[in-house]
Write an enzyme that holds these catalytic residues in place. Sequence first.
Site, PDB file in Angstrom:
ATOM      1  N   LYS A 193       0.824  -1.212   0.000  1.00 21.98           N
ATOM      2  CA  LYS A 193       0.000   0.000   0.000  1.00 21.98           C
ATOM      3  C   LYS A 193       0.861   1.266   0.000  1.00 21.98           C
ATOM      4  O   LYS A 193       2.082   1.196   0.212  1.00 21.98           O
ATOM      5  CB  LYS A 193      -0.926  -0.035   1.215  1.00 21.98           C
ATOM      6  CG  LYS A 193      -1.927  -1.184   1.155  1.00 21.98           C
ATOM      7  CD  LYS A 193      -2.809  -1.166   2.390  1.00 21.98           C
ATOM      8  CE  LYS A 193      -3.820  -2.290   2.382  1.00 21.98           C
ATOM      9  NZ  LYS A 193      -4.674  -2.250   3.573  1.00 21.98           N
ATOM     10  N   TYR A 246     -12.311  -2.331  -4.100  1.00 19.89           N
ATOM     11  CA  TYR A 246     -13.016  -2.342  -2.808  1.00 19.89           C
ATOM     12  C   TYR A 246     -14.531  -2.442  -2.953  1.00 19.89           C
ATOM     13  O   TYR A 246     -15.271  -2.037  -2.060  1.00 19.89           O
ATOM     14  CB  TYR A 246     -12.658  -1.090  -2.001  1.00 19.89           C
ATOM     15  CG  TYR A 246     -11.268  -1.127  -1.419  1.00 19.89           C
ATOM     16  CD1 TYR A 246     -10.875  -2.138  -0.549  1.00 19.89           C
ATOM     17  CD2 TYR A 246     -10.342  -0.136  -1.719  1.00 19.89           C
ATOM     18  CE1 TYR A 246      -9.595  -2.166  -0.006  1.00 19.89           C
ATOM     19  CE2 TYR A 246      -9.060  -0.154  -1.169  1.00 19.89           C
ATOM     20  CZ  TYR A 246      -8.707  -1.173  -0.321  1.00 19.89           C
ATOM     21  OH  TYR A 246      -7.453  -1.188   0.223  1.00 19.89           O
ATOM     22  N   ASN A 303      -1.971  -0.342   7.102  1.00 25.09           N
ATOM     23  CA  ASN A 303      -1.376  -1.613   7.518  1.00 25.09           C
ATOM     24  C   ASN A 303      -0.423  -2.220   6.485  1.00 25.09           C
ATOM     25  O   ASN A 303      -0.164  -3.404   6.497  1.00 25.09           O
ATOM     26  CB  ASN A 303      -2.448  -2.604   7.959  1.00 25.09           C
ATOM     27  CG  ASN A 303      -3.441  -2.935   6.876  1.00 25.09           C
ATOM     28  OD1 ASN A 303      -3.219  -2.653   5.710  1.00 25.09           O
ATOM     29  ND2 ASN A 303      -4.538  -3.551   7.262  1.00 25.09           N
ATOM     30  N   HIS A 326      -1.719  -5.600   1.420  1.00 26.30           N
ATOM     31  CA  HIS A 326      -3.013  -6.260   1.167  1.00 26.30           C
ATOM     32  C   HIS A 326      -2.719  -7.617   0.550  1.00 26.30           C
ATOM     33  O   HIS A 326      -1.772  -7.772  -0.219  1.00 26.30           O
ATOM     34  CB  HIS A 326      -3.846  -5.433   0.186  1.00 26.30           C
ATOM     35  CG  HIS A 326      -4.958  -6.210  -0.439  1.00 26.30           C
ATOM     36  ND1 HIS A 326      -6.157  -6.430   0.214  1.00 26.30           N
ATOM     37  CD2 HIS A 326      -5.037  -6.867  -1.633  1.00 26.30           C
ATOM     38  CE1 HIS A 326      -6.936  -7.173  -0.568  1.00 26.30           C
ATOM     39  NE2 HIS A 326      -6.279  -7.438  -1.688  1.00 26.30           N
ATOM     40  N   GLU A 343      -8.941 -10.069  -8.249  1.00 28.22           N
ATOM     41  CA  GLU A 343      -7.964  -8.992  -8.093  1.00 28.22           C
ATOM     42  C   GLU A 343      -6.838  -9.101  -9.116  1.00 28.22           C
ATOM     43  O   GLU A 343      -6.384  -8.082  -9.649  1.00 28.22           O
ATOM     44  CB  GLU A 343      -7.442  -8.971  -6.654  1.00 28.22           C
ATOM     45  CG  GLU A 343      -8.544  -8.581  -5.679  1.00 28.22           C
ATOM     46  CD  GLU A 343      -8.154  -8.703  -4.213  1.00 28.22           C
ATOM     47  OE1 GLU A 343      -6.980  -9.012  -3.898  1.00 28.22           O
ATOM     48  OE2 GLU A 343      -9.041  -8.497  -3.364  1.00 28.22           O
TER      49      GLU A 343
END
Length: 137
Positions: free
Chosen positions: A9, A49, A112, A115, A126
């Site tokens: 990310k 998302y 975080n 992913h 994805e």
Amino acid sequence: MERTFSMIKPEGVQRGLVGTILARLERKGYRIVALKMLRLTPELAARHYAEHQGKPFYQDLINHITSGPVVAMVLEGPGVITGLRQMMGATNPQQALPGTIRGDFALEMSYNVIHGADSPASAQREIALYFTPAELG
């Protein structure tokens, strides 16, 4: 051979963790099948998302993932979906064990660092969002 999708990310890229994370994945024995750095458009982020659309945190997810470059990748190896999830650690870094990517590098749940697809269906969906069949060799 099982494949999965993963993404470092924006905060992971910004903090210079790409090489460290890739090295961990390769040391584990996973093969990097495809890799690219890109900046997500709001449209691509919305498709990524889609399952969270309508939830209170949805717009924050979109804003965050489009805030800077990410590194998208396809990994291959035996049990790679489950193995990667274990290597990543808990979604909430405060609960992620030391030695996991999030336990070692993530500071907040919203930031975080990494992913990873959570199922074979998510991995397929994805991978198709970010890579063409030609890019997968």
